[in-house]
Design an enzyme around this catalytic site. Structure first.
Site, mmCIF file in Angstrom:
data_model
loop_
_atom_site.group_PDB
_atom_site.id
_atom_site.type_symbol
_atom_site.label_atom_id
_atom_site.label_comp_id
_atom_site.label_asym_id
_atom_site.label_seq_id
_atom_site.Cartn_x
_atom_site.Cartn_y
_atom_site.Cartn_z
ATOM 1 N N HIS A 200 0.841 -1.196 0.000
ATOM 2 C CA HIS A 200 0.000 0.000 0.000
ATOM 3 C C HIS A 200 0.876 1.245 0.000
ATOM 4 O O HIS A 200 1.907 1.313 0.661
ATOM 5 C CB HIS A 200 -0.989 0.037 1.163
ATOM 6 C CG HIS A 200 -0.428 -0.247 2.528
ATOM 7 N ND1 HIS A 200 0.803 -0.800 2.758
ATOM 8 C CD2 HIS A 200 -0.935 -0.027 3.754
ATOM 9 C CE1 HIS A 200 1.006 -0.928 4.042
ATOM 10 N NE2 HIS A 200 -0.019 -0.457 4.682
ATOM 11 N N HIS A 215 -3.811 7.386 10.268
ATOM 12 C CA HIS A 215 -2.405 7.301 10.663
ATOM 13 C C HIS A 215 -1.488 7.597 9.492
ATOM 14 O O HIS A 215 -1.840 7.407 8.334
ATOM 15 C CB HIS A 215 -2.069 5.942 11.280
ATOM 16 C CG HIS A 215 -2.093 4.776 10.336
ATOM 17 N ND1 HIS A 215 -3.190 3.965 10.159
ATOM 18 C CD2 HIS A 215 -1.133 4.266 9.516
ATOM 19 C CE1 HIS A 215 -2.912 3.020 9.291
ATOM 20 N NE2 HIS A 215 -1.664 3.171 8.872
ATOM 21 N N TYR A 256 0.666 0.872 16.483
ATOM 22 C CA TYR A 256 0.021 2.180 16.353
ATOM 23 C C TYR A 256 0.218 2.941 17.644
ATOM 24 O O TYR A 256 0.026 2.383 18.734
ATOM 25 C CB TYR A 256 -1.481 2.047 16.125
ATOM 26 C CG TYR A 256 -1.901 1.583 14.760
ATOM 27 C CD1 TYR A 256 -1.354 2.124 13.611
ATOM 28 C CD2 TYR A 256 -2.878 0.610 14.629
ATOM 29 C CE1 TYR A 256 -1.766 1.707 12.371
ATOM 30 C CE2 TYR A 256 -3.306 0.186 13.385
ATOM 31 C CZ TYR A 256 -2.741 0.734 12.261
ATOM 32 O OH TYR A 256 -3.150 0.318 11.027
HETATM 33 FE FE LIG Z 1 -0.678 1.533 7.916
#
Ligand SMILES: [Fe+2]
Length: 308
Positions: A200, A215, A256
């Site tokens: 991605h 994010h 995260y």
């Molecule tokens: Fe990501």
């Protein structure tokens, strides 16, 4: 696959509430290298192995979030062509003059139906990664400071009309769909798009409020570096959202966490390599937990609700 057209994510401008605190965080905890400050007071950073002048720009603002996300294209001719193609597709663009961002050429900016500003540009000063072009060493001292990601890698944006954003990226800009989470037979909850062999380069989640940042992601070299990042976050009392864990989507290993302003960032490693002729991977809502967090196999509430 020849790398032509849109090459890669190039920079993100983030809004921060306290510039001094944020510069300290991005310099010493995340471990980016400060490369400049401009007349507007914006502060510029690069990751240690990036060659161009900057990839992260911080701007003092009244709220956290994203100003814009930019992709580098391979030439001025490509920039001109893609601007014409966007206009022909019905997407309005405007030119930001060279020099408006330090060491950066003209940019073409447009607003997605999701409410996000995206930029294309072809020129940014190359400052190198601190190693020689001839017989280089393996890494530099900058690779040891803080979490020290290799590069800005991708972002995940939240907004409405993600299928229209997907159409612009795939029909005009040469991206392809790598994975998606299907809400039902007619629409997706989330899409992951690539302009390269990365799993991605940008991703979207359907969300009623436009223009939100879920994010910004930074690449690390190994799972061990992801664990080291978690140690550094704990030592510095960084607010961790989840991880270390693994995504089902892209198979990346991840953490995260939140910067001091509430902007979520990801430090991750891995994910498979893919090609434009790969069939997209589909996830269904009954397995959405495993798609996002492969070990827990369930979502935490923050993932779908907390954005900046
Ligand atoms: Fe990501």
């Amino acid at each position: 696959m020849a790398m032509t057209g849109v090459l890669r994510p190039g920079h993100i401008q983030l809004k921060v509430l306290d510039l001094d605190e944020s510069v300290e965080f991005y310099s010493n905890v995340l471990g980016l290298t400060e490369t400049g400050r401009d007349a507007q007071g914006r502060v510029y950073f690069k990751a240690w192995d990036e060659r161009d002048h900057h990839s992260v720009i911080l701007r003092q603002a009244d709220s956290a979030g994203i100003d814009f996300f930019a992709f580098k294209v391979d030439s001025c001719a490509t920039l001109d062509k893609l601007e014409k193609d966007l206009n022909a597709y019905g997407v309005a663009t405007r030119r930001i003059p060279a020099g408006e961002l330090l060491e950066t050429g003209e940019r073409v900016r447009f607003t997605l139906p999701t409410g996000h500003d995206i930029e294309l540009y072809s020129k940014k000063s190359e400052v190198g990664n601190g190693m020689s072009d001839v017989n280089p060493e393996a890494w530099t001292a900058a690779a040891e400071k803080g979490i020290a990601p290799i590069r800005l890698d991708h972002c995940l944006l939240y907004g409405p009309d993600i299928e229209k954003a997907q159409a612009i990226f795939t029909d005009v800009l040469g991206f392809y769909l790598v994975e998606h989470i299907a809400l039902d037979d007619s629409q997706d909850l989330a899409i992951w798009l690539s302009c390269s062999i990365k799993a991605h380069d940008i991703a979207f989640v359907r969300h009623p409020e436009p223009g939100k940042l879920h994010h910004v992601s930074f690449l690390l070299e190994s799972w061990e570096k992801v664990l080291r990042a978690a140690d550094i976050m704990s030592m510095n009392r960084v607010s961790i959202d989840i991880g270390p864990t693994r995504h089902g989507v892209t198979r990346g290993t991840t953490i995260y966490a939140f910067d001091p302003n509430g902007n979520r960032f990801e430090t991750f490693c891995g994910g498979y390599q893919c090609y434009p002729d790969n069939k997209p991977t589909k996830w269904t809502m009954d397995e959405v937990g495993a798609a996002v967090f492969y070990h827990d196999r369930k979502l935490n509430d923050r993932f779908l609700t907390v954005v900046s």
